[in-house]
Scaffold this active site. Sequence first.
Site, mmCIF file in Angstrom:
data_model
loop_
_atom_site.group_PDB
_atom_site.id
_atom_site.type_symbol
_atom_site.label_atom_id
_atom_site.label_comp_id
_atom_site.label_asym_id
_atom_site.label_seq_id
_atom_site.Cartn_x
_atom_site.Cartn_y
_atom_site.Cartn_z
ATOM 1 N N HIS A 131 15.011 -43.622 -32.792
ATOM 2 C CA HIS A 131 16.086 -42.717 -32.403
ATOM 3 C C HIS A 131 16.656 -42.099 -33.685
ATOM 4 C CE1 HIS A 131 20.142 -41.666 -30.891
ATOM 5 N NE2 HIS A 131 19.644 -41.753 -29.674
ATOM 6 N N ASP A 208 17.461 -52.086 -33.929
ATOM 7 C CA ASP A 208 18.262 -51.187 -33.112
ATOM 8 C C ASP A 208 18.154 -51.685 -31.676
ATOM 9 O OD1 ASP A 208 19.255 -49.237 -31.490
ATOM 10 O OD2 ASP A 208 18.085 -47.590 -32.366
ATOM 11 N N GLN A 211 18.942 -50.232 -26.689
ATOM 12 C CA GLN A 211 18.293 -50.221 -25.371
ATOM 13 C C GLN A 211 17.803 -51.595 -24.932
ATOM 14 O OE1 GLN A 211 18.223 -47.634 -23.355
ATOM 15 N NE2 GLN A 211 18.823 -46.003 -24.758
ATOM 16 N N LYS A 234 26.235 -48.315 -23.113
ATOM 17 C CA LYS A 234 24.932 -48.434 -22.465
ATOM 18 C C LYS A 234 24.792 -49.756 -21.731
ATOM 19 C CE LYS A 234 22.595 -45.735 -26.053
ATOM 20 N NZ LYS A 234 22.284 -44.395 -25.534
ATOM 21 N N CYS A 374 16.827 -37.422 -28.657
ATOM 22 C CA CYS A 374 17.116 -37.873 -30.028
ATOM 23 C C CYS A 374 15.911 -38.552 -30.671
ATOM 24 C CB CYS A 374 18.325 -38.793 -30.066
ATOM 25 S SG CYS A 374 19.832 -38.005 -29.518
HETATM 26 C C1 LIG Z 1 17.321 -46.625 -29.169
HETATM 27 C C2 LIG Z 1 18.659 -46.061 -29.448
HETATM 28 N N1 LIG Z 1 19.215 -46.223 -30.646
HETATM 29 C C3 LIG Z 1 20.431 -45.744 -30.946
HETATM 30 C C4 LIG Z 1 21.144 -45.046 -30.021
HETATM 31 C C5 LIG Z 1 22.474 -44.516 -30.416
HETATM 32 O O1 LIG Z 1 23.473 -45.015 -29.593
HETATM 33 P P1 LIG Z 1 24.914 -44.386 -29.672
HETATM 34 O O2 LIG Z 1 24.777 -42.935 -29.389
HETATM 35 O O3 LIG Z 1 25.675 -45.093 -28.624
HETATM 36 O O4 LIG Z 1 25.401 -44.647 -31.048
HETATM 37 C C6 LIG Z 1 20.616 -44.841 -28.748
HETATM 38 C C7 LIG Z 1 21.342 -44.106 -27.712
HETATM 39 O O5 LIG Z 1 21.177 -42.955 -27.487
HETATM 40 C C8 LIG Z 1 19.347 -45.353 -28.468
HETATM 41 O O6 LIG Z 1 18.802 -45.167 -27.262
#
Ligand SMILES: Cc1ncc(COP(=O)(O)O)c(C=O)c1O
Lengths: 416, 416, 131, 131
Positions: A131, A208, A211, A234, A374
């Site tokens: 991401h 990370d 998810q 999430k 993203c």
């Molecule tokens: C795999 C992953 N990493 C990081 C993020 C970033 O999360 P946030 O936007 O809540 O900081 C997301 C969410 O979009 C994600 O799906």
Amino acid sequence: MKNAVQTFPIFDVLTLRRDFPILHQQVHGNLLAFLDTAASSQRPMQVIECLRDYYSRCHANVHRGVYKLSEEATLAYERSRGKVAHLIGAASPREVIFTRNATEAINLVAYAWGSANVREGDRILLTMMEHHSNIVPWQMLAQRVGAHLDYVRFDGEGRLVLEDLDHLLTERTKMVAVVHQSNALGTVNPVPEIARRAHEVGALMLVDGAQSVPHMPVNVQELGCDFLAASGHKMCGPTGIGFLWGQRHILDAMPPFLGGGSMIKVVETDTSTYADVPVRFEAGTPAIAEAIALGTAIDYLNGVGLEKIHHYEHELTAYALDRLGQVGGVTIHGPHTVEARGGTLIFTMEGIHPHDIASILDGEGIAVRAGHHCTQLLHRVLGVPATTRASFYLYNIPEEVDRLVAGLEKVKKLLE
Amino acid sequence: MKNAVQTFPIFDVLTLRRDFPILHQQVHGNLLAFLDTAASSQRPMQVIECLRDYYSRCHANVHRGVYKLSEEATLAYERSRGKVAHLIGAASPREVIFTRNATEAINLVAYAWGSANVREGDRILLTMMEHHSNIVPWQMLAQRVGAHLDYVRFDGEGRLVLEDLDHLLTERTKMVAVVHQSNALGTVNPVPEIARRAHEVGALMLVDGAQSVPHMPVNVQELGCDFLAASGHKMCGPTGIGFLWGQRHILDAMPPFLGGGSMIKVVETDTSTYADVPVRFEAGTPAIAEAIALGTAIDYLNGVGLEKIHHYEHELTAYALDRLGQVGGVTIHGPHTVEARGGTLIFTMEGIHPHDIASILDGEGIAVRAGHHCTQLLHRVLGVPATTRASFYLYNIPEEVDRLVAGLEKVKKLLE
Amino acid sequence: MDDFYREYILEHYKYPRNRGTLEHPTISHEETNFLCGDTVRLDILVENEVIQDIRFSGQGCAISMASASMLTEEIKGRSVEEAKAFSKEELLDLIGIPLDKNPMRLKCALLSLKTLKAGLYGVGAMQDEEL
Amino acid sequence: MDDFYREYILEHYKYPRNRGTLEHPTISHEETNFLCGDTVRLDILVENEVIQDIRFSGQGCAISMASASMLTEEIKGRSVEEAKAFSKEELLDLIGIPLDKNPMRLKCALLSLKTLKAGLYGVGAMQDEEL
Ligand SMILES: Cc1ncc(COP(=O)(O)O)c(C=O)c1O
Ligand SMILES: Cc1ncc(COP(=O)(O)O)c(C=O)c1O
């Protein structure tokens, strides 16, 4: 499709859905089918009520008040830190830092740990399925200090090419940062193995978990990682809250990130002495209500059972992979079996733009996401600028998969 | 003391208090008298309901969704940005960046603007009455780049010694960062004059508006500043949200702060192209519900009228200064008249520790704060390690001042 | 929303007007919608301050492609002055769907106009609110 | 909370035991509660592994001062081993007020014990949970 529901008797999803008020509304004349949890989940009444209760009964700023409201707010806030620690198997609540979201958690590491530990010529290892939130902070760090980024590739089934580690992991590698479950492909990566390899060359491992933490039992001891980042929104929690977990001795040695109230012991004109972890990393008034409500969300998920949620999503995903695979012109990117994969899937339709798919599905009350999610690097590898994504959570039902399939047939009729 | 209430007929405070559910509870057998708004304010039902409504009806992630919920969430989020812009007289909503709190807003400037614009040997000018959140970020910046900090003193009445500007403002001064209303002394500083002087030497001016924006009409054009930081939780909004305002051309030229989702245009393996302001500075999923509810808080404050709130607090503060001044052994630090001061006052009692004062008052249901209030430099100037602070907002009543005075008499009886 | 996909839009999407490129355009400009990666390129032939010919290429959703088709149809033969003054309200009128409540799809619809204006004014980029 | 200010506490606060300093302490250690700036210094005279004398100085609230007074009274004459094993629960018992629900005031009450233990163990600082 009432029958289909009965095929996954892991928990009573129809009863559980009643906890989520948002799911019972009509969108463009149809019952909402919310298939965009990977972007942000919905919340049960319990979490919404927790916020209401907190603001109506016990809000005050935390940590420094000696009066009753502040006392209660502080205890609730710290109790929530304990719930996060327990959820992910942390050795101590002190290892949990509240942040706005997973993105801020990763930036915290890239700034505070990164600036102190990564030098010119060092390398940071990522994967092509990351991401943007697990890419850009490292790019910025690399640019600040003169370090370099490497990327592990993924194959046609959306699996990491672990052989890449053989030549990409070197003594210069200081950090390996990998997504646990891809928010696009749905792949669940073999974190313990990668962590072991990372540690062999003396690198740290950041996971990370944006998810994975919401969807399966995650235990940092079993993962063998050094940092874990996730987002409350999430996982049935409010927006504005997330967390970073880190190994105590690593956090202890890290300089602060944001400066301000609470994170200091003594402030003098030119320099300050900083507080112990975790407060050292929580400058200013934290997202108190949000942290407390995240605790309630964790209670809720534990009440259902993360193992069960994971299992249920597997059933739903298997069903969706099967049904979508039968729609002519649809290509699913990512693992085609549910083994080591979560309930998120992206697909493309021959000659039809994802925005049109999502718009037309919206007309049917079905919420899916269209775009690069993203993950531009990942999409560049796939060779498409954008895909459509459907993602599931504990409140989704097979009938919604059926509606998705029917919606896609309508898209084809309209645009082909 | 019903009479006292009627002495300030600026608005109907007793009716307005009904909007704040938390104020109607008993603490240790007494009605809560909440006198700690300077730490964090309470919220009206309207704001609490806004959160509930948002999560029950329209939550989805913002900016990228084409379906209805996401559309609505995005519009509400951006509408809220517009409300902030309007509240502070910004030229455009694009000049408003949502942050977690004032602390993060100041850190954003210190990191993003600071790292790009402050060089070795440069100077940053603060005051001795700054909150730690407007000191530590600058110390950290100074340490990173080799710059130096200067401090404007304050006098025995808690007023800035503006003559200090004559020698402290030099060509090397790159930033002047000053609190608008002190969270301890209550002093309202002459920002327009300081901003003018700062600009004369080519420095920028950041105003810490954490304590002014909630309590009086604040207009960035009239202040003549370049940045303004504030926190939602001090202005009837939720925790977890605050904002930074900056001049458009300055923001446009600033590199990003946090990296991640949303704040990019194109991500490649080694480098990325960043989005335009304000999104460039809002990496990851923002505090969506909190931003929207901040908009509702602003509606609420506008509904009462910030001019009126300011006026009402003046009346209450004058009354408190008068009553407290008559308690033997009490010393009030800071301006003794209401001219250019807000409704926050700190005091000490001969031979009695502030913690004991706050604890005993808590037994009476009165919530005040004891400590250094994140202003250690200020307290060192005063020559005391800690003080007791009472602070007022639109929901406080003269009767609560009377209870405070009675409480202090009890403290004396108990501990002397 | 179903509403977006009226016959009229679908017709322009399936049978676009002025799709293609020009060999010797006076102005050629390309814009990308970074939210989705959609791209519109316009080739414009200007003679005597009049847009003699205009072609669009690129890829995108039905809305952005139909919008480009309608815009080029509308603008061809007009003076440069008129084209510069062509407002986003006029374009939305032409498309005939209520896009103002959907910021994402609005960006799709306006991509071609953004490309036109940036091209005619000779600037690198243009904000939505400057249209 | 009113409850904190029982006669017993107030008595120790107003007439502290062992307040002062020692001329030749075996151990002298000072700790600060950074949340409020309160300070407790302990001067300890150890002979034959026994705490022969102990004095406290510093400034703080009634709770921290009364706690220091009670702790020194309790610990004087005990062996170093016993003193090291003296738990926070024992101290809270001694103080006799329900502090466990107020983290801020708990810190006040435990400051003297923290000072004692850090002094006896010869370490720079000690976390609350290590007491
Ligand atoms: C795999 C992953 N990493 C990081 C993020 C970033 O999360 P946030 O936007 O809540 O900081 C997301 C969410 O979009 C994600 O799906
Ligand atoms: C003057 C001043 N500046 C900055 C802050 C920091 O605000 P926050 O903790 O919400 O970031 C505060 C609040 O304590 C304050 O009173």
